[in-house]
Motif scaffolding. Structure first.
Motif, mmCIF file in Angstrom:
data_model
loop_
_atom_site.group_PDB
_atom_site.id
_atom_site.type_symbol
_atom_site.label_atom_id
_atom_site.label_comp_id
_atom_site.label_asym_id
_atom_site.label_seq_id
_atom_site.Cartn_x
_atom_site.Cartn_y
_atom_site.Cartn_z
ATOM 1 N N GLU A 11 0.562 -1.015 0.390
ATOM 2 C CA GLU A 11 0.109 -0.308 -0.074
ATOM 3 C C GLU A 11 1.439 1.423 -0.284
ATOM 4 O O GLU A 11 0.293 2.089 -0.154
ATOM 5 C CB GLU A 11 -0.953 0.038 1.636
ATOM 6 C CG GLU A 11 -1.818 1.169 0.746
ATOM 7 C CD GLU A 11 -2.978 1.186 0.353
ATOM 8 O OE1 GLU A 11 -3.378 2.584 0.049
ATOM 9 O OE2 GLU A 11 -3.454 -0.130 -0.564
ATOM 10 N N LEU A 12 2.108 1.370 0.526
ATOM 11 C CA LEU A 12 2.811 2.553 0.960
ATOM 12 C C LEU A 12 3.313 2.561 -0.255
ATOM 13 O O LEU A 12 3.450 3.937 -0.626
ATOM 14 C CB LEU A 12 4.026 1.917 1.615
ATOM 15 C CG LEU A 12 4.884 2.953 2.073
ATOM 16 C CD1 LEU A 12 4.844 4.301 2.390
ATOM 17 C CD2 LEU A 12 6.327 2.425 2.979
ATOM 18 N N ARG A 24 3.645 13.265 3.738
ATOM 19 C CA ARG A 24 2.238 13.801 4.863
ATOM 20 C C ARG A 24 0.751 13.243 3.844
ATOM 21 O O ARG A 24 0.435 12.225 5.142
ATOM 22 C CB ARG A 24 1.630 15.279 4.867
ATOM 23 C CG ARG A 24 1.048 15.500 6.195
ATOM 24 C CD ARG A 24 1.402 17.418 5.629
ATOM 25 N NE ARG A 24 1.738 17.617 6.190
ATOM 26 C CZ ARG A 24 3.066 18.425 7.328
ATOM 27 N NH1 ARG A 24 2.314 17.570 8.024
ATOM 28 N NH2 ARG A 24 4.170 17.905 6.910
ATOM 29 N N ALA A 25 0.357 12.668 3.044
ATOM 30 C CA ALA A 25 -0.858 12.077 2.487
ATOM 31 C C ALA A 25 -0.897 10.566 3.042
ATOM 32 O O ALA A 25 -1.198 10.408 3.131
ATOM 33 C CB ALA A 25 -1.285 12.820 0.915
ATOM 34 N N THR A 26 0.597 10.515 2.258
ATOM 35 C CA THR A 26 0.441 9.314 2.652
ATOM 36 C C THR A 26 0.578 8.425 4.174
ATOM 37 O O THR A 26 0.213 7.360 4.135
ATOM 38 C CB THR A 26 1.844 8.530 1.585
ATOM 39 O OG1 THR A 26 2.154 9.031 0.406
ATOM 40 C CG2 THR A 26 2.519 6.711 1.864
ATOM 41 N N ALA A 27 1.590 9.441 5.058
ATOM 42 C CA ALA A 27 1.880 8.761 6.059
ATOM 43 C C ALA A 27 0.304 9.391 6.639
ATOM 44 O O ALA A 27 -0.723 8.099 7.195
ATOM 45 C CB ALA A 27 2.598 10.167 6.706
ATOM 46 N N ARG A 28 -0.802 10.461 5.910
ATOM 47 C CA ARG A 28 -2.120 10.359 7.166
ATOM 48 C C ARG A 28 -3.226 8.817 6.697
ATOM 49 O O ARG A 28 -3.642 8.617 6.991
ATOM 50 C CB ARG A 28 -2.961 11.242 6.680
ATOM 51 C CG ARG A 28 -3.697 12.045 7.519
ATOM 52 C CD ARG A 28 -4.237 13.602 6.727
ATOM 53 N NE ARG A 28 -4.268 13.232 6.003
ATOM 54 C CZ ARG A 28 -3.182 14.623 4.842
ATOM 55 N NH1 ARG A 28 -2.362 15.104 5.522
ATOM 56 N NH2 ARG A 28 -3.838 14.759 3.178
ATOM 57 N N ALA A 29 -2.475 8.266 5.261
ATOM 58 C CA ALA A 29 -3.272 7.716 4.891
ATOM 59 C C ALA A 29 -2.855 5.856 5.369
ATOM 60 O O ALA A 29 -3.862 5.329 5.403
ATOM 61 C CB ALA A 29 -3.072 7.011 3.479
ATOM 62 N N LEU A 30 -1.684 5.418 5.520
ATOM 63 C CA LEU A 30 -1.049 4.905 6.233
ATOM 64 C C LEU A 30 -1.509 4.945 7.875
ATOM 65 O O LEU A 30 -1.231 3.898 8.229
ATOM 66 C CB LEU A 30 -0.159 4.441 5.949
ATOM 67 C CG LEU A 30 0.115 3.959 4.396
ATOM 68 C CD1 LEU A 30 1.529 3.756 4.409
ATOM 69 C CD2 LEU A 30 -0.318 2.693 4.270
ATOM 70 N N GLY A 31 -1.513 5.931 8.762
ATOM 71 C CA GLY A 31 -2.363 5.806 9.938
ATOM 72 C C GLY A 31 -0.868 5.782 10.819
ATOM 73 O O GLY A 31 -0.626 5.605 12.141
#
Length: 247
Positions: A11-12, A24-31
């Motif tokens: 997913e990353l 930042r958007a990737t980190a937010r989506a992955l929690g």
């Protein structure tokens, strides 16, 4: 929320590479936080680099082995012939393992006739020296628009321009002959003036300075010696000292 593992890494990769999302958007989506995303992306990049290195290393061994097997039964073939037999391996090795490839190629073949071929310079010098005068004479008296007698013009007529340009120091007789016949710019322009005057008279036109200059295609600031020749021709013709064919 996915736990860190193969599915999480997939997913990353999808978010950061395929969809091009920001860190930042990737980190937010992955929690997770941004630092976690950066750390895992760096680790995945290192793994990929190591996999590529292993793959290249395996390919290197395979291609070296194939190349050695290809050249072994053809000891008489040259580089171009061997390349034609294995173009894919040759090109790959040339890009990725050039030093090894060159160490396992036959030496470059010397050009046929290049070694041991000695030029008889004294004989060539005598031959060219004897031909320079007649060729210069032919250029001087050729019909049509005058051509300046130069080393280039003579060399082209002789079919030896390259030899005269590159090896004139080895041709003292030819050089002396050339120095005796080549025209300076002033002498060439005087010859053009005389030819122009003859042509004007042949066409029934009067001899005037501007007509001669135009007919001879002189440069605007022609030298005093050329101007003096124009005046001499006009004066001599008007006084009847010379005629058209005597100019």
């Amino acid at each position: 929320m996915l736990e860190v593992g193969p599915a999480w890494e997939a997913e990353l990769i999808r978010l950061s590479e395929k969809e091009g999302k920001s860190l930042r958007a990737t980190a937010r989506a992955l929690g997770v936080d941004v630092k976690t995303v950066i750390r895992h992306l760096a680790r995945l990049a290192d793994c990929r680099q190591e996999e590529n290195f292993i793959e290249v290393g395996q390919s290197l061994i395979e291609r070296r082995t194939r190349w050695l097997a290809l050249i072994a039964p053809h000891p008489q073939k040259g580089r171009k012939e061997l390349r034609a037999l294995g173009p894919a391996d040759y090109c790959w090795l040339y890009r990725n393992d050039q030093k090894w490839l060159f160490e396992n190629l036959p030496p470059v073949k010397s050009r046929k006739g290049a070694a041991g071929c000695r030029v008889d310079w004294p004989g060539r010098d005598r031959e060219l020296g004897a031909r320079v005068g007649p060729v210069a004479h032919a250029i001087l008296y050729a019909p049509g628009r005058p051509v300046r007698v130069t080393i280039s013009a003579i060399g082209k007529k002789l079919g030896a321009l390259g030899i005269l340009q590159r090896n004139i120091d080895k041709l003292p007789v030819a050089r002396a002959s050339l120095e005796g016949v080549i025209e300076t710019r002033d002498s060439f322009e005087i010859r053009r003036v005389r030819a122009a005057a003859r042509e004007l008279l042949r066409c029934g036109e009067s001899l005037e300075p501007w007509r001669i200059v135009r007919k001879a295609h002189l440069r605007p600031e022609y030298p005093a010696s050329v101007a003096a020749e124009i005046e001499r021709i006009i004066y001599a013709f008007e006084k009847g000292v010379i005629h058209g064919d005597e100019i």
